[in-house]
Design a protein around this motif. Structure first.
Motif, mmCIF file in Angstrom:
data_model
loop_
_atom_site.group_PDB
_atom_site.id
_atom_site.type_symbol
_atom_site.label_atom_id
_atom_site.label_comp_id
_atom_site.label_asym_id
_atom_site.label_seq_id
_atom_site.Cartn_x
_atom_site.Cartn_y
_atom_site.Cartn_z
ATOM 1 N N GLY A 10 0.813 -1.200 0.000
ATOM 2 C CA GLY A 10 0.000 0.000 0.000
ATOM 3 C C GLY A 10 0.848 1.252 0.000
ATOM 4 O O GLY A 10 2.048 1.211 -0.261
ATOM 5 N N LEU A 11 0.188 2.356 0.292
ATOM 6 C CA LEU A 11 0.828 3.668 0.352
ATOM 7 C C LEU A 11 1.091 4.036 1.805
ATOM 8 O O LEU A 11 0.172 3.945 2.639
ATOM 9 C CB LEU A 11 -0.069 4.710 -0.305
ATOM 10 N N VAL A 12 2.309 4.432 2.086
ATOM 11 C CA VAL A 12 2.677 4.810 3.454
ATOM 12 C C VAL A 12 3.612 6.008 3.395
ATOM 13 O O VAL A 12 4.355 6.188 2.427
ATOM 14 C CB VAL A 12 3.333 3.608 4.178
ATOM 15 N N GLN A 13 3.569 6.818 4.426
ATOM 16 C CA GLN A 13 4.439 7.984 4.497
ATOM 17 C C GLN A 13 5.850 7.577 4.910
ATOM 18 O O GLN A 13 6.031 6.547 5.588
ATOM 19 C CB GLN A 13 3.888 8.997 5.491
ATOM 20 N N PRO A 14 6.841 8.365 4.538
ATOM 21 C CA PRO A 14 8.205 8.085 5.005
ATOM 22 C C PRO A 14 8.250 7.984 6.522
ATOM 23 O O PRO A 14 7.610 8.780 7.233
ATOM 24 C CB PRO A 14 8.996 9.292 4.498
ATOM 25 N N GLN A 115 2.377 -3.950 -4.495
ATOM 26 C CA GLN A 115 3.002 -2.618 -4.609
ATOM 27 C C GLN A 115 3.171 -1.977 -3.243
ATOM 28 O O GLN A 115 2.214 -1.922 -2.452
ATOM 29 C CB GLN A 115 2.145 -1.712 -5.501
ATOM 30 N N VAL A 116 4.362 -1.476 -3.004
ATOM 31 C CA VAL A 116 4.643 -0.665 -1.819
ATOM 32 C C VAL A 116 5.103 0.702 -2.303
ATOM 33 O O VAL A 116 6.057 0.797 -3.074
ATOM 34 C CB VAL A 116 5.720 -1.313 -0.935
ATOM 35 N N THR A 117 4.401 1.734 -1.873
ATOM 36 C CA THR A 117 4.744 3.102 -2.255
ATOM 37 C C THR A 117 4.967 3.917 -0.992
ATOM 38 O O THR A 117 4.095 3.978 -0.121
ATOM 39 C CB THR A 117 3.637 3.742 -3.092
ATOM 40 N N VAL A 118 6.157 4.505 -0.897
ATOM 41 C CA VAL A 118 6.507 5.334 0.255
ATOM 42 C C VAL A 118 6.600 6.780 -0.226
ATOM 43 O O VAL A 118 7.506 7.137 -0.974
ATOM 44 C CB VAL A 118 7.824 4.892 0.895
ATOM 45 N N SER A 119 5.653 7.563 0.197
ATOM 46 C CA SER A 119 5.575 8.939 -0.295
ATOM 47 C C SER A 119 4.773 9.790 0.661
ATOM 48 O O SER A 119 3.834 9.311 1.299
ATOM 49 C CB SER A 119 4.923 8.965 -1.676
ATOM 50 N N SER A 120 5.146 11.066 0.721
ATOM 51 C CA SER A 120 4.370 11.998 1.538
ATOM 52 C C SER A 120 3.327 12.705 0.689
ATOM 53 O O SER A 120 2.559 13.521 1.202
ATOM 54 C CB SER A 120 5.305 13.012 2.202
#
Length: 120
Positions: A10-14, A115-120
């Motif tokens: 998933g989508l996670v913040q730094p 999918q792994v997405t690391v983004s703010s």
């Protein structure tokens, strides 16, 4: 029929955390070395972490101290706990089951990726 099914991406913040799971079927899970690989856009697939049937682990230098691989043989499942995530960890993560039978004869199975997405 061998199946490796990943989940937990998933989508996670730094700085955040995710736990990936890979449920295996169709193999004698306990005798396989299980691994997590990742592939970022434009890059080759790389080993992130692996755990042998005996529980020995190894990690890519880039994730040491942040990621932990574990397995539950009773549930035929391998996990990847990812902490302190960085944008450069963004990739598709793949589960792998590997077994060397004799020299030159190996079995390798792959999941479909998550999918792994690391983004703010």
């Amino acid at each position: 029929q061998v199946q490796l099914v990943e989940s937990g991406g998933g989508l996670v913040q730094p700085g955040g955390s995710l736990r990936l799971s890979c449920a295996a079927s169709g193999i004698i899970f306990g005798i396989y070395t299980m691994g997590w690989y990742r592939q970022a856009p434009g890059k080759q697939r790389e080993l992130v972490a692996a755990i042998t049937s005996g529980g020995s682990t190894n990690y890519a230098d880039s994730v040491k101290g942040r990621f932990t691989i574990s397995r539950d043989n009773a549930k035929n499942t391998v996990y990847l706990q990812m902490n302190s995530l960085k944008p450069e960890d963004t990739a598709v993560y793949y589960c792998n089951a590997h077994k060397t039978v004799v020299a030159g004869v190996t079995y390798d199975y792959w999941g479909q990726g998550t999918q792994v997405t690391v983004s703010s």
